[in-house]
Design a protein around this motif. Structure first.
Motif, mmCIF file in Angstrom:
data_model
loop_
_atom_site.group_PDB
_atom_site.id
_atom_site.type_symbol
_atom_site.label_atom_id
_atom_site.label_comp_id
_atom_site.label_asym_id
_atom_site.label_seq_id
_atom_site.Cartn_x
_atom_site.Cartn_y
_atom_site.Cartn_z
ATOM 1 N N GLY A 33 0.810 -1.204 0.000
ATOM 2 C CA GLY A 33 0.000 0.000 0.000
ATOM 3 C C GLY A 33 0.844 1.254 0.000
ATOM 4 O O GLY A 33 1.936 1.279 -0.589
ATOM 5 N N TRP A 34 0.324 2.247 0.657
ATOM 6 C CA TRP A 34 0.958 3.564 0.675
ATOM 7 C C TRP A 34 0.837 4.117 2.095
ATOM 8 O O TRP A 34 -0.156 3.873 2.777
ATOM 9 C CB TRP A 34 0.239 4.490 -0.321
ATOM 10 N N MET A 35 1.853 4.878 2.535
ATOM 11 C CA MET A 35 1.839 5.434 3.898
ATOM 12 C C MET A 35 2.518 6.801 3.889
ATOM 13 O O MET A 35 3.515 7.002 3.205
ATOM 14 C CB MET A 35 2.570 4.470 4.832
ATOM 15 N N SER A 36 2.000 7.718 4.666
ATOM 16 C CA SER A 36 2.416 9.123 4.508
ATOM 17 C C SER A 36 3.774 9.490 5.102
ATOM 18 O O SER A 36 4.412 10.436 4.635
ATOM 19 C CB SER A 36 1.348 10.044 5.109
ATOM 20 N N TRP A 37 4.251 8.769 6.122
ATOM 21 C CA TRP A 37 5.299 9.357 6.957
ATOM 22 C C TRP A 37 6.573 9.773 6.253
ATOM 23 O O TRP A 37 7.015 10.912 6.375
ATOM 24 C CB TRP A 37 5.658 8.454 8.147
ATOM 25 N N GLU A 38 7.223 8.864 5.521
ATOM 26 C CA GLU A 38 8.573 9.202 5.051
ATOM 27 C C GLU A 38 8.536 10.444 4.165
ATOM 28 O O GLU A 38 9.370 11.322 4.316
ATOM 29 C CB GLU A 38 9.208 8.013 4.327
ATOM 30 N N ARG A 39 7.566 10.547 3.273
ATOM 31 C CA ARG A 39 7.545 11.659 2.340
ATOM 32 C C ARG A 39 6.897 12.924 2.918
ATOM 33 O O ARG A 39 7.364 14.037 2.688
ATOM 34 C CB ARG A 39 6.813 11.248 1.050
ATOM 35 N N PHE A 40 5.812 12.760 3.680
ATOM 36 C CA PHE A 40 5.048 13.949 4.064
ATOM 37 C C PHE A 40 5.179 14.323 5.536
ATOM 38 O O PHE A 40 4.669 15.357 5.954
ATOM 39 C CB PHE A 40 3.583 13.789 3.649
ATOM 40 N N ARG A 41 5.848 13.458 6.314
ATOM 41 C CA ARG A 41 6.205 13.776 7.688
ATOM 42 C C ARG A 41 5.052 14.396 8.465
ATOM 43 O O ARG A 41 3.953 13.906 8.447
ATOM 44 C CB ARG A 41 7.422 14.736 7.679
ATOM 45 N N CYS A 42 5.378 15.541 9.094
ATOM 46 C CA CYS A 42 4.361 16.203 9.910
ATOM 47 C C CYS A 42 4.081 17.590 9.357
ATOM 48 O O CYS A 42 3.987 18.560 10.096
ATOM 49 C CB CYS A 42 4.840 16.256 11.362
ATOM 50 N N ILE A 43 3.937 17.677 8.046
ATOM 51 C CA ILE A 43 3.607 18.970 7.432
ATOM 52 C C ILE A 43 2.143 19.265 7.753
ATOM 53 O O ILE A 43 1.241 18.508 7.378
ATOM 54 C CB ILE A 43 3.837 18.931 5.904
ATOM 55 N N THR A 44 1.920 20.353 8.481
ATOM 56 C CA THR A 44 0.545 20.659 8.895
ATOM 57 C C THR A 44 0.075 22.031 8.389
ATOM 58 O O THR A 44 -1.070 22.405 8.610
ATOM 59 C CB THR A 44 0.408 20.628 10.435
ATOM 60 N N ASP A 45 0.958 22.782 7.744
ATOM 61 C CA ASP A 45 0.580 24.111 7.265
ATOM 62 C C ASP A 45 -0.004 24.010 5.857
ATOM 63 O O ASP A 45 0.715 24.016 4.856
ATOM 64 C CB ASP A 45 1.810 25.026 7.278
ATOM 65 N N CYS A 46 -1.326 23.912 5.802
ATOM 66 C CA CYS A 46 -1.988 23.712 4.506
ATOM 67 C C CYS A 46 -2.067 24.996 3.684
ATOM 68 O O CYS A 46 -2.320 24.935 2.481
ATOM 69 C CB CYS A 46 -3.382 23.117 4.704
ATOM 70 N N ASP A 47 -1.870 26.156 4.327
ATOM 71 C CA ASP A 47 -1.853 27.392 3.535
ATOM 72 C C ASP A 47 -0.579 27.454 2.710
ATOM 73 O O ASP A 47 -0.593 27.776 1.523
ATOM 74 C CB ASP A 47 -1.937 28.617 4.452
ATOM 75 N N LYS A 48 0.515 27.133 3.364
ATOM 76 C CA LYS A 48 1.804 27.183 2.676
ATOM 77 C C LYS A 48 2.006 25.991 1.735
ATOM 78 O O LYS A 48 2.571 26.132 0.670
ATOM 79 C CB LYS A 48 2.923 27.163 3.715
ATOM 80 N N TYR A 49 1.601 24.806 2.195
ATOM 81 C CA TYR A 49 1.886 23.570 1.431
ATOM 82 C C TYR A 49 0.598 22.789 1.182
ATOM 83 O O TYR A 49 0.410 21.693 1.713
ATOM 84 C CB TYR A 49 2.881 22.700 2.201
ATOM 85 N N PRO A 50 -0.297 23.350 0.376
ATOM 86 C CA PRO A 50 -1.626 22.736 0.222
ATOM 87 C C PRO A 50 -1.584 21.299 -0.319
ATOM 88 O O PRO A 50 -2.451 20.496 0.024
ATOM 89 C CB PRO A 50 -2.336 23.674 -0.754
ATOM 90 N N ASP A 51 -0.583 20.987 -1.137
ATOM 91 C CA ASP A 51 -0.541 19.634 -1.711
ATOM 92 C C ASP A 51 0.194 18.627 -0.829
ATOM 93 O O ASP A 51 0.239 17.446 -1.148
ATOM 94 C CB ASP A 51 0.150 19.654 -3.082
#
Ligand code: NAG
Length: 430
Positions: A33-51
């Motif tokens: 499957g697919w899992m978020s951690w390695e690539r997307f870590r703990c990015i929580t600022d959706c204004d700055k990094y919407p994708d």
């Protein structure tokens, strides 16, 4: 890590289950499957990094891509949230709450969306007082959290081990597993306790592990580099006698996610991680942005022959069997069986960076440890990275030669043959 290891003599809850492993019917083959951690870590600022932020949008986007890019149909069917999905506070009833800005429709909605795509839904929590990123952990809330995950129709739960005592956590993992079972919803249980124990010089109790978890992280988090892949691979080869026997259908060692398709691995290094993880019978969880994976890396990830080896029904974890001039030879027995001999998936993994492709020449019996039973005359060899190539044949007393690019890997399937007529002996000269 080697010196000072002690056997954990923890008091654990009585286990009455007499089967070898956890009996929830799940993970009979390494989960994909697919899992978020390695690539997307703990990015929580959706204004700055919407994708990129950990949000409903991210997981819906990945679920869509799992389908449109062919991953689901190739077998990658879990879409898993890792850390940083929670609100900082539980609700008045003690229930977990998803971050309301990033998951405005709640988790049941996301689960329904993922299920509507023919995919399964995975989530993350922590056995301790907080998750690794500092969100509310499960300690003192095991029952309500197990219930909540079941209500949300979760299919896979990874439980991390931050902010917890590494001895006590075993009891807690076992207890949480029992509570998951009591919900009546089969949920794949991914545990992290071995890595926390190993980092503290404690040898995990694999018998409890196998009866409790469907898979477990043995070593540290993977990062986006070949050296990180090498470090984890080295942990697996250095400790293979100890950990290999405990992996099998329903209960897998987990070297962490595939990082193919990101920034750090070259094409050759991508082949190397994929080949080693396949030999290890590792779960194949991608952690990348599926929208930006290049066609050639996507081709590796969707390679049907390699996926079939990873998913082989015997579920035997392979071993590093020999190293010749910094070329590691990794071997995994798979089906089909010919007479009494199994097929072998064999990866030649280069630890060399000295420019030119490096040729190794091996003997089937002495170097690869293949059978010398008289009725097996040789092996049919299939190049797993290029199945359009015509298979070639190697006689039992012959040599096999292959040339591996720097930091890369070649990967073959050796199928036992009776009564073969000879052709060439090397990979390169046919
Ligand atoms: C609970 O455990 C029993 C006994 O091992 C097993 O048969 C059953 O499938 C499990 N149920 C769930 C939902 O995991």
């Amino acid at each position: 890590m080697k010196c000072g290891l002690i056997i954990a003599t923890v008091g654990f809850l009585a286990i009455t289950n007499v089967t070898l492993g956890l009996d929830n019917g799940l993970a009979r083959k390494p989960p994909m499957g697919w899992m978020s951690w390695e690539r997307f870590r703990c990015i929580t600022d959706c204004d700055k990094y919407p994708d990129e932020c950990i949000s409903e949008q991210l997981f819906k986007r990945m679920a869509d891509l799992m389908v449109s890019e062919g991953y689901r149909d190739a077998g990658y069917d879990y879409v898993n949230i890792d850390d940083c999905w929670l609100s900082m506070n539980r609700d008045d009833n003690g229930k977990l709450v998803a971050d309301p800005t990033r998951f405005p429709n709640g988790m049941k909605h996301l689960a329904d969306y993922i299920h509507s795509k023919g995919l399964k839904f995975g989530m993350y929590q922590d056995i301790g007082t907080k998750t690794c990123a500092g969100y509310p952990g499960m300690k003192d809330y095991f029952e309500i959290d197990a219930q909540t995950f079941a209500e949300w129709d979760v299919d896979f739960i990874k439980i991390d081990g931050c902010y917890a005592d590494e001895i006590q956590m075993v009891n807690d993992y076992v207890l949480f597993g029992e509570l998951m079972n009591k919900t009546g919803r089969p949920m794949l249980y991914s545990c992290s306790w071995p890595v926390y124990q190993e980092y503290n010089g404690i040898i995990p109790n694999y018998e409890i592990l196998k009866k409790t978890c469907n898979m477990w992280r043995n070593w540290g988090d993977i990062e986006d580099s070949h050296s990180s892949v090498e470090t984890i691979t080295r942990y697996f080869s250095d400790n293979q006698e100890r950990i290999q026997p405990h992996s099998g259908p329903g209960h897998w060692n987990d070297p962490d996610t595939l990082v193919l398709g990101n920034y750090g691995l070259s094409y050759e290094q991508s082949k190397s991680q994929l080949a080693v993880w396949t030999v290890l019978a590792a779960p194949l969880l991608l952690s990348n942005d599926l929208a930006t994976v290049t066609p050639e890396i996507r081709g590796l990830l969707l390679n049907k022959e390699i996926i079939a080896v990873n998913q082989d029904a015997l579920g035997i974890q392979g071993l590093l069997v020999k190293t010749i001039n910094k070329i590691e030879i990794w071997k995994r027995p798979i089906l089909p069986r010919v007479k009494d001999e199994l097929t072998q998936a064999i990866a030649f993994v280069s630890r060399r960076a000295d420019g030119a492709p490096y040729a190794v020449r091996v003997k089937l019996i002495d170097d690869l440890g293949l059978s010398n039973k008289t009725y097996i005359n040789g092996y049919k060899v299939i190049d797993l990275f290029d199945v359009t190539r015509k298979p070639f044949f190697v006689r039992m007393d012959g040599h096999f030669e292959t040339r591996i690019n720097p930091t890369g890997a070649n990967f073959y399937k050796f199928v036992p043959k009776l009564n073969i007529i000879l052709r060439g002996v090397t990979d390169t000269d046919y």
